[in-house]
Motif scaffolding. Structure first.
Motif, PDB file in Angstrom:
ATOM      1  N   MET A  33      46.346  49.115  37.339  1.00 19.40           N
ATOM      2  CA  MET A  33      45.704  50.431  37.293  1.00 19.40           C
ATOM      3  C   MET A  33      46.747  51.522  37.468  1.00 19.40           C
ATOM      4  N   TRP A  70      38.326  49.060  40.168  1.00 22.45           N
ATOM      5  CA  TRP A  70      38.458  48.510  41.522  1.00 22.45           C
ATOM      6  C   TRP A  70      37.585  47.266  41.698  1.00 22.45           C
ATOM      7  N   ASN A  88      38.620  44.201  38.358  1.00 26.71           N
ATOM      8  CA  ASN A  88      39.955  43.634  38.148  1.00 26.71           C
ATOM      9  C   ASN A  88      40.200  42.518  39.161  1.00 26.71           C
ATOM     10  N   SER A 127      37.620  38.695  41.113  1.00 25.34           N
ATOM     11  CA  SER A 127      37.504  40.133  41.380  1.00 25.34           C
ATOM     12  C   SER A 127      36.641  40.322  42.630  1.00 25.34           C
ATOM     13  N   GLN A 130      45.920  46.146  42.474  1.00 28.38           N
ATOM     14  CA  GLN A 130      45.721  47.032  41.317  1.00 28.38           C
ATOM     15  C   GLN A 130      46.704  48.199  41.354  1.00 28.38           C
TER      16      GLN A 130
END
Lengths: 174, 174
Positions: free
Chosen positions: A1, B30, B33, B41, B157
């Motif tokens: 991200m 959030w 992923n 996740s 992330q």
């Protein structure tokens, strides 16, 4: 991200309530036990997070915005809480953290950060050149990783109590 | 720490609200992923916790109390959630988990566990002889370790976004 300010704020604003839920009114052994010599208890972690609110994130953001690479950040004392938390209950610490975080999120909003400002560079005393968006990303990861530390420390208190299941629980030997 | 039923319940009852706080209305990246191929996740983890409530903890406690070592537990499918969660929102999953956990805590109270009952032995299909208190301790550690997993996955992330700070954040390379 990629870093996005709204994504980051969405994590930062949740942390006080998450810590309250995990730790408020919890019994002493869950709160005060650690992972062994020179490690931190959940109680210690909350004090460390308070010190970060007071001296690290927003103060460093302001140094970047005001002075850029011309002024290195003041080094952060990772263990200041061992003195500063003395005599305070977990309830007091959680309340302090929540107030400081709320105030720092207000300060963050007041900075009116644009993509240009987020790309501004500052000088870390050990890491060298860093950007404002890297600082704010680190604030997010720092929160989440200390929540992870708190639950890991708590897991380890039951390292023997789980008996043979220890083999299935890598957290207990990490 | 030795296992104590009240200590354990104090953690188990907090988990639904902690997960709500961490994940409710969180933005897609959030939530969805993971850490790479064959990892989970935060969304996946909630489904896994639901399956545990339905098939693992209380059902196994009842097998120990009813049949002792004479009947091995049904093996637990760690990945059942990949099918079961399909099409459900995170809000639906969090609500399901909270309802199941509340019901299971009621069931736990109804078992009226004494120290003698907590020492009762059962048969795990792979680990062999285990006790009821070890099962309940594992329930607690399982909750906490999956909260730890959720925040670790979220940390990762921002593995690139933190820039040079990566060197100070061991969670990013764990």
């Amino acid at each position: 991200m990629e870093f996005q300010l709204e994504h980051a704020k969405d994590i930062l604003r949740r942390t006080p309530a998450t810590l309250n839920l995990l730790l408020q009114d919890l019994s002493e052994p869950w709160l005060m036990n650690n992972e062994g010599p020179d490690t931190w208890s959940p109680y210690d972690v909350v004090g460390h997070l308070i010190h970060g609110e007071e001296t690290d994130w927003i103060p460093r953001a302001k140094i970047i915005l005001d002075d850029g690479e011309n002024r290195a950040f003041t080094p952060f004392n990772r263990e200041a809480m061992f003195e500063k938390s003395k005599g305070k209950s977990i309830g007091e610490l959680l309340k302090m953290f929540a107030q400081l975080r709320a105030e720092n999120l207000r300060q963050l909003d007041k900075l009116n950060l644009t993509p240009e400002l987020l790309a501004k560079r500052g000088l870390h005393p050990e890491l060298g050149i860093v950007t404002l968006s890297q600082l704010l990303s680190t604030w997010v990861v720092h929160d989440l990783s200390h929540i992870g530390q708190i639950v890991r420390v708590m897991c380890k208190q039951y390292g023997d109590a789980v008996g043979p299941w220890k083999a299935y629980l890598p957290v207990l030997t990490r």
